[in-house]
Design an enzyme around this catalytic site. Structure first.
Site: not given
Length: 311
Positions: A107, A136, A143, A146, A148
């Site tokens: 990120y 990550y 995970r 995805h 958000h």
């Protein structure tokens, strides 16, 4: 279901196969395209909520671009519509705030790369182009990929959740994405992706949230009044053929909206009997390339739509 409607649907299916339209229809279904709102389930919270990587005051997206054109990764377009809890109204001017990891699973916590918000247009639609997020490590496992979401309809509470992608082998072992019931049920937040003619992945994520908007009818109107069942070719360059059906005698409108929600074409506006029909759209060459929505109206009530791409 009436005999006439059963016959119509049967003939429609046969016509689709006979004309070789099945592959396009299957691609739309695989992409999660809103050929119908089969259910009207409230969009759920994600177990992990906002997560630790949100940055306040993100910028508004320019040209619907979340990822710059030179951002490494597999290009992806996500679009959808924001509806109220009964799916009887679409909600314009909803803030759709999105952010995700880059291709390497990292990120940007110093700037606003892969962060930003858009607003639903006058028809309740939103769209953004980005790259498929990388994975990550979260403890001893990765995970799943995805995105958000923070969704804020005008005058109603915000919803924070996450979007996942079908076929991701990290979903079964993920504490959030694997939940299949209750408050954090992720089942309807796992969408399919399909590759379009330009090699870009496309998927549709419709959002059902507490809010007030503009009447669009109930989620099964297309089953009793009429539907757009095929558009071809899609993407198209200079001409698009729209196949649609009317189930009861009614005033019928077939209109095209751009991404902002402006009406750019009226292809039909007359009273019609129950039957299969088609219309041809030949937009002016000056009309920009991009995403458009073909909508079917029955007695001035919008009952169905499909997304099309002009290249």
């Amino acid at each position: 279901m009436t005999k006439d409607r059963r016959t119509f649907l049967k003939n429609t299916a046969l016509a689709t196969l006979g004309l070789g339209l099945g592959s396009s229809a299957k691609a739309e279904a695989a992409a999660g395209q809103p050929t119908s709102l089969i259910t009207c389930d409230r969009t759920t919270l994600d177990y992990y909520g906002e997560g630790p990587f949100y940055t306040e005051n993100p910028p508004m997206l320019e040209g619907n671009q979340l990822a710059e054109s030179d951002e490494p990764g597999e290009r992806m377009i996500i679009s959808g519509r924001v509806l109220n809890l009964s799916c009887s109204e679409f909600i314009p001017n909803t803030v759709v705030d999105v952010w995700h990891a880059d291709n390497d699973g990292a990120y940007d916590n110093n700037g606003y790369k892969l962060r930003g918000f858009t607003l639903t247009n006058e028809q309740g639609f939103y769209l953004f182009e980005t790259i498929k997020p990388g994975k990550y490590l979260n403890g001893n496992s990765f995970r799943p990929s995805h995105i958000h979401y923070k969704i804020t309809p005008p005058g109603f509470p915000q919803l924070i959740t996450q979007l996942y992608f079908a076929g991701d082998d990290s979903i079964p072992g993920d504490a959030a994405a694997s939940i299949t019931s209750g408050t954090y049920d992720a089942s309807n937040r796992i969408i399919s992706l399909t590759e379009n003619a330009n090699g870009v992945l496309e998927g549709t994520f419709d959002i059902v949230i507490n809010g007030e908007g503009i009447a669009v009818g109930t989620n099964d109107l297309h089953l009793s009044k009429g539907m757009v069942y095929q558009v071809s070719p899609n993407p198209f360059t200079s001409e698009l053929t729209i196949h649609y059906g009317v189930f009861k005698r009614a005033k019928v409108g077939l209109v095209v909206f751009d991404l902002v929600g402006r009406q750019v074409a009226v292809l039909e506006d007359s009273e019609k009997l129950p039957e299969k029909y088609y219309a041809t759209w030949q937009p002016d060459s000056a009309l920009p390339s991009g995403h458009y929505f073909v909508a079917l109206k029955i007695n001035d009530l919008q009952v169905h739509y499909l997304k099309v791409v002009k290249v």
